[in-house]
Design an enzyme around this catalytic site. Structure first.
Site, PDB file in Angstrom:
ATOM      1  CB  SER A  86      -0.976   0.011   1.176  1.00 37.22           C
ATOM      2  OG  SER A  86      -0.302  -0.175   2.401  1.00 37.22           O
ATOM      3  CG  ASP A  89      -3.227   4.685   8.436  1.00 39.42           C
ATOM      4  OD1 ASP A  89      -2.109   5.188   8.666  1.00 39.42           O
ATOM      5  OD2 ASP A  89      -3.569   4.298   7.294  1.00 39.42           O
ATOM      6  CG  HIS A 109      -1.289   3.559   4.800  1.00 40.27           C
ATOM      7  ND1 HIS A 109      -2.469   3.120   5.351  1.00 40.27           N
ATOM      8  CD2 HIS A 109      -0.825   2.547   4.031  1.00 40.27           C
ATOM      9  CE1 HIS A 109      -2.710   1.887   4.926  1.00 40.27           C
ATOM     10  NE2 HIS A 109      -1.729   1.515   4.122  1.00 40.27           N
TER      11      HIS A 109
END
Ligand SMILES: *[C@@H]1O[C@H](CO)[C@@H](O)[C@H](O)[C@H]1NC(C)=O
Length: 268
Positions: free
Chosen positions: A41, A244, A247
């Site tokens: 990601s 979060d 990221h």
């Protein structure tokens, strides 16, 4: 036939001109330096995409489109690159800003960049994928190799593979300890399949573990233990993280893009 052709011509002419223009543009717009972007990601890009179910749409100047930055689309065509670079590639996820656009921007601005270079970005990352999802023969691996081959079917050459992955391997100890060996196998396989034994690989040292996995330090140690020729290491640790805590933020991705460009430029 003649009257038909005569009446057809005025109507067809604009279309013919348009087609000719399109062909000329695409010929001009073949990249000279191709970069493969793969991993999970943080390579796919989550800058501005970690709150709610949509990307915030913020594009810093370092991520703005340029006629000298192309991307290989999901349908294998060159197009002007724009954020989110991994749209249609990192499937099933809300994608945002990653390191690809700021990397291209920093490279093109560098005095060391070859004159007239056109950068071709080949996004291949997929969120949540552990390195076993990238073993030879896997869906991710084969998609990446196919896209890489299409990308250099013209006159361009692959300048480097940019790799940002390992967060998913920090969840289980057995994956973490196996990381260096798996990474070496991956690089060997890619180099063989692309017939580029010296392909430059720039590996990003991970900054976070997926699902707050316990083995972040071990994966990082394994990443640094990978010793292969033409393999560079750029460390993402310390870059700003989104709430979060998984990221990189948009600004962190801009900084990472510059670091990747510096690492590439140092090899020229
Ligand atoms: C990753 O590997 C698992 C286990 O083989 C598989 O179920 C999953 O579909 C793979 N994911 C991707 C994106 O390839």
């Amino acid at each position: 036939m003649e009257p038909v052709a005569a009446t057809m011509l005025p109507r067809a002419l604009p279309i013919l001109l348009l087609l000719a223009a399109a062909v000329t543009v695409s010929a001009e717009r073949a990249p000279t330096l191709v970069f493969i972007l793969a991993g999970q990601s943080n390579m796919g890009g989550r800058g501005g995409a970690t709150v709610g179910d949509r990307w915030d749409g913020v594009v810093p100047p370092e991520c703005a489109p340029s006629p000298r930055t192309l991307r290989l689309s999901p349908s294998l065509r060159w197009e002007e690159a724009r954020e989110p670079l991994h749209a249609g590639v990192d499937i099933g996820n809300v994608v945002g800003v990653g390191p690809g656009m700021p990397f291209a921007h920093a490279l093109l601005r560098s005095p060391a960049c070859p004159r007239g270079a056109v950068v071709g970005l080949v996004p291949c990352a997929q969120g949540g994928t552990p390195i076993v999802n990238w073993t030879r023969g896997s869906e991710m691996y084969e998609r990446m190799v196919t896209r890489a081959r299409v990308a250099v079917a013209g006159t361009g050459r692959i300048a480097a593979l940019l790799w940002f992955q390992g967060e998913a391997d920090a969840m289980r100890r057995e994956d973490a300890v196996a990381y260096a060996g798996r990474m070496e196998a991956f690089v060997r396989d890619v180099r063989r399949d692309l017939a580029m034994p010296n392909l430059l690989v720039i590996q990003v040292g991970i900054a976070t573990a997926q699902n707050q996995g316990k083995w972040l330090d071990l994966v990082r140690k394994q990443q640094r233990a990978v010793r292969m020729p033409n393999l560079k290491y750029v460390d993402a640790m310390g870059l700003p993280l989104a709430n979060d805590i998984t990221h990189l933020t948009t600004q962190a991705q801009v900084r990472l893009g510059k670091m990747l460009a510096d690492a590439y430029i140092a090899t020229l």
